[in-house]
Design a protein around this motif. Structure first.
Motif, mmCIF file in Angstrom:
data_model
loop_
_atom_site.group_PDB
_atom_site.id
_atom_site.type_symbol
_atom_site.label_atom_id
_atom_site.label_comp_id
_atom_site.label_asym_id
_atom_site.label_seq_id
_atom_site.Cartn_x
_atom_site.Cartn_y
_atom_site.Cartn_z
ATOM 1 N N LYS A 1 -42.299 19.906 6.504
ATOM 2 C CA LYS A 1 -42.217 18.835 5.394
ATOM 3 C C LYS A 1 -41.440 17.446 5.943
ATOM 4 C CE LYS A 1 -42.718 22.445 1.641
ATOM 5 N NZ LYS A 1 -42.031 22.902 0.507
ATOM 6 N N LEU A 2 -40.167 18.148 6.502
ATOM 7 C CA LEU A 2 -39.434 16.922 6.967
ATOM 8 C C LEU A 2 -39.914 15.976 7.986
ATOM 9 C CD1 LEU A 2 -36.437 15.501 7.118
ATOM 10 C CD2 LEU A 2 -36.045 17.491 8.843
ATOM 11 N N PHE A 3 -40.795 16.532 9.070
ATOM 12 C CA PHE A 3 -41.758 15.795 9.893
ATOM 13 C C PHE A 3 -42.556 14.980 9.316
ATOM 14 C CE2 PHE A 3 -45.199 15.607 12.783
ATOM 15 C CZ PHE A 3 -44.726 15.513 13.816
ATOM 16 N N LYS A 4 -43.272 15.508 8.450
ATOM 17 C CA LYS A 4 -44.119 14.497 7.771
ATOM 18 C C LYS A 4 -43.613 13.201 6.727
ATOM 19 C CE LYS A 4 -46.622 16.474 4.151
ATOM 20 N NZ LYS A 4 -47.516 17.264 3.663
ATOM 21 N N THR A 5 -42.525 13.709 6.224
ATOM 22 C CA THR A 5 -41.753 12.670 5.038
ATOM 23 C C THR A 5 -41.141 11.586 6.057
ATOM 24 O OG1 THR A 5 -41.364 14.487 3.480
ATOM 25 C CG2 THR A 5 -39.922 12.379 3.524
ATOM 26 N N ASN B 1 -52.801 12.587 13.530
ATOM 27 C CA ASN B 1 -51.805 13.244 14.251
ATOM 28 C C ASN B 1 -50.912 14.262 13.384
ATOM 29 O OD1 ASN B 1 -53.094 12.275 16.436
ATOM 30 N ND2 ASN B 1 -51.625 10.732 16.631
ATOM 31 N N ILE B 2 -50.425 13.849 12.363
ATOM 32 C CA ILE B 2 -49.424 14.794 11.492
ATOM 33 C C ILE B 2 -50.268 15.814 10.848
ATOM 34 C CG2 ILE B 2 -48.151 14.591 9.290
ATOM 35 C CD1 ILE B 2 -47.671 11.623 9.667
ATOM 36 N N ASP B 3 -51.496 15.539 10.447
ATOM 37 C CA ASP B 3 -52.333 16.735 9.878
ATOM 38 C C ASP B 3 -52.614 17.827 10.935
ATOM 39 O OD1 ASP B 3 -52.176 15.377 7.486
ATOM 40 O OD2 ASP B 3 -54.492 14.395 7.813
ATOM 41 N N LEU B 4 -52.872 17.275 12.024
ATOM 42 C CA LEU B 4 -53.143 18.285 13.437
ATOM 43 C C LEU B 4 -52.060 18.996 13.466
ATOM 44 C CD1 LEU B 4 -55.357 16.023 15.953
ATOM 45 C CD2 LEU B 4 -56.049 17.876 14.260
ATOM 46 N N MET C 1 -49.530 19.819 11.415
ATOM 47 C CA MET C 1 -49.073 20.705 10.325
ATOM 48 C C MET C 1 -49.977 22.023 10.259
ATOM 49 S SD MET C 1 -47.085 19.169 8.542
ATOM 50 C CE MET C 1 -46.887 19.793 6.971
ATOM 51 N N LYS C 2 -51.050 21.704 11.105
ATOM 52 C CA LYS C 2 -51.964 22.917 10.987
ATOM 53 C C LYS C 2 -51.729 23.917 12.338
ATOM 54 C CE LYS C 2 -56.208 20.626 9.106
ATOM 55 N NZ LYS C 2 -57.501 19.975 9.440
ATOM 56 N N LYS C 3 -51.103 23.367 13.225
ATOM 57 C CA LYS C 3 -50.842 24.121 14.658
ATOM 58 C C LYS C 3 -49.846 23.572 15.235
ATOM 59 C CE LYS C 3 -52.799 25.942 18.858
ATOM 60 N NZ LYS C 3 -53.997 25.794 19.751
ATOM 61 N N GLN C 4 -48.603 24.346 15.636
ATOM 62 C CA GLN C 4 -47.589 23.797 16.344
ATOM 63 C C GLN C 4 -47.356 24.576 17.640
ATOM 64 O OE1 GLN C 4 -46.773 25.738 12.750
ATOM 65 N NE2 GLN C 4 -47.842 23.722 12.146
ATOM 66 N N SER C 5 -47.833 24.034 18.666
ATOM 67 C CA SER C 5 -48.069 24.527 19.898
ATOM 68 C C SER C 5 -47.349 23.504 21.063
ATOM 69 C CB SER C 5 -49.373 24.865 20.346
ATOM 70 O OG SER C 5 -49.489 25.141 21.598
ATOM 71 N N LYS C 6 -46.402 24.067 21.737
ATOM 72 C CA LYS C 6 -45.746 23.118 22.824
ATOM 73 C C LYS C 6 -46.977 22.624 23.711
ATOM 74 C CE LYS C 6 -41.777 21.692 24.395
ATOM 75 N NZ LYS C 6 -41.114 22.596 24.826
ATOM 76 N N LYS D 1 -47.261 10.809 20.959
ATOM 77 C CA LYS D 1 -48.331 9.883 20.785
ATOM 78 C C LYS D 1 -48.066 8.893 19.443
ATOM 79 C CE LYS D 1 -52.166 12.354 23.016
ATOM 80 N NZ LYS D 1 -53.379 13.069 22.820
ATOM 81 N N ASN D 2 -47.539 9.398 18.387
ATOM 82 C CA ASN D 2 -47.198 8.797 17.247
ATOM 83 C C ASN D 2 -45.998 7.877 17.424
ATOM 84 O OD1 ASN D 2 -49.005 10.198 15.437
ATOM 85 N ND2 ASN D 2 -47.640 11.687 14.593
#
Length: 313
Positions: A237-241, A276-279, A281-286, A295-296
């Motif tokens: 949530k913090l990442f997106k906000t 990119n945010i939406d992607l 949020m769906k998967k957190q992988s190094k 990229k953002n």
């Protein structure tokens, strides 16, 4: 050691996080102050790049020395010391050489400017080293995102501006009858801070995304980062906000005429950034989605950089 291995050890690709604030600060100086000191630009470029490389090498060295978990994607693929079987003595020599070069050119920069640059430089060097070094490195605490964002996003930008206009009373030290005082132009510094917010947040979110992906490994290696304290859900949530705050800031920059009207095009970056945010949020992988935070950062700030360049040209 080959050049390729050296560049892997210092993770040269990650230097974009320091070079973009440096370049944006330089362009801001040209646009806002119509001033540019080429010698100081080169001195800071060398000092900044070498201290950034040294910090990364120190981080990799101490990750290697302290790791409790010696298997997994991050350790085996990302740590050049392990992957290339480097000698510890060689790594220590490289770190020392980079630090000497950084300090040398930092001193030359101070001699060409004033003691404000010395104070800010010492502060930056100290945080850069303590970020990865010491009994409790900053990068392994909940303050990692804040320190990396403010010091790389704001302080690098401020110094990259100040070295060109150090004699224009933005900030200066005054010694009078045994008293040393610091004088600041609050309006100009506020403008620079607002200009730096996309950089501050972009860098902080790179760190945050990295720590979100590494929650499990960090706990196994006794690294208590921000996501390990507030949990993955709140971290996301913090990442997106934070990204939404970037675009609010970009609008404020235009309203207060800190940036020219052409910088409206930077607002269009919201489309790919939101994707990119939406992607993420769906998967957190190094391995797969961490790169989206990088990229953002590049998308937002390079478009801003190009817009400023067009105005100057």
């Amino acid at each position: 050691m080959s050049a390729k291995i050296f560049l892997k050890l210092v993770e040269i690709k990650t230097k974009v996080a320091s070079m973009i604030p440096f370049l944006l600060g330089s362009l801001y100086t040209l646009y806002h102050f119509n001033n540019f000191n080429f010698k100081n630009f080169i001195f800071m470029l060398i000092s900044l790049l070498t201290i950034d490389m040294a910090t990364t090498a120190i981080n990799n060295y101490y990750d290697y020395k302290r790791a409790n978990k010696t298997h997994g994607y991050n350790y085996e693929s990302h740590n050049a010391i392990v992957k290339n079987n480097l000698k510890e003595s060689t790594v220590r020599f490289i770190i020392l050489a980079l630090l000497i070069i950084a300090v040398l050119f930092g001193i030359i920069l101070v001699l060409n400017t004033n003691f404000v640059v010395l104070i800010l430089g010492v502060l930056s060097f100290s945080v850069g080293i303590l970020y990865s070094f010491g009994p409790i490195p900053i990068s392994q605490t909940p303050l990692g995102e804040a320190f990396s964002g403010v010091f790389m996003g704001f302080l690098i930008t401020f110094i990259s501006i100040y070295i060109h206009v150090f004699n224009q009373n933005i900030a200066f030290l005054l010694y009078n009858q045994g008293l040393l005082s610091l004088h600041l132009n609050i309006i100009e510094i506020t403008y620079i801070f607002l200009f730096s917010i996309p950089l501050i947040i972009g860098i902080a979110n790179i760190m945050l995304a990295n720590n979100i992906c590494d929650i499990k490994d960090d706990l196994e290696n006794n690294r208590y980062t921000l996501p390990t304290y507030i949990g993955k859900s709140n971290s996301l949530k913090l990442f997106k906000t934070l990204y939404y705050l970037v675009y609010l800031d970009l609008i404020l920059l235009l309203i207060f005429k800190v940036t020219p009207l052409i910088c409206l095009i930077t607002l269009l970056t919201f489309i790919p950034v939101k994707k990119n945010i939406d992607l993420f949020m769906k998967k957190q992988s190094k391995a797969d989605t961490f790169i989206l935070s990088v990229k953002n950062f590049i998308i937002i700030n390079v478009v801003q950089l190009l817009a400023l360049s067009l105005v100057i040209i």
